[in-house]
Scaffold this motif. Structure first.
Motif: not given
Length: 139
Positions: A125-134
């Motif tokens: 819906g237009g939300v910028i979504t980041e996936l991340c790991d460490y």
């Protein structure tokens, strides 16, 4: 698959003013402040902890940075929400099996060791979504 909110990225015009608000008014603690000079990023960041939550304040340092482009189109405010996953590669593969696409040019490892990628915002819906790991924390 493990997933939790890692941080919220907020685009700001004045980093010092924003730091003052988040530390003085909201009682947060400034944990880190640095500039990312990588091509295609060009952003000054401040990492604020408020309780167990993390806010990344993002100020563009060039007119071509993604944050500058975002602010030109949408103004200052929430830029993205980042979700931490156990294994970024596995998360990408799983989501792609379900038809989710990613902005491939955003896949990178930061100087702080976080691997990340942004989903195509049309899925959220237009939300910028980041996936991340460490990955360095796994060793």
């Amino acid at each position: 698959m493990f997933m939790q909110i890692d941080h919220t990225g907020i685009a700001v015009r004045d980093l010092d003013e924003a730091i003052t608000f988040y530390t003085t008014v909201l009682g947060g603690e400034l944990m880190d402040r640095y500039t990312n000079t990588a091509t295609g990023v060009e952003t000054e960041l401040a990492v604020i902890h408020i309780g167990e939550d993390v806010i990344e304040l993002l100020r563009p340092t060039s007119n071509t940075s993604p944050i500058a482009r975002f602010m030109k189109a949408r103004g200052k405010g929430v830029h993205h929400i980042a979700y931490r996953v156990d294994d970024l590669d596995q998360a990408i593969a799983k989501h792609m099996q379900n038809g989710i696409t990613f902005l491939d040019d955003t896949l990178r490892t930061t100087a702080k060791g976080r691997r990340l990628i942004y989903m195509d915002p049309r899925h959220s819906g237009g939300v910028i979504t980041e996936l991340c790991d460490y990955p360095t924390e796994k060793q």
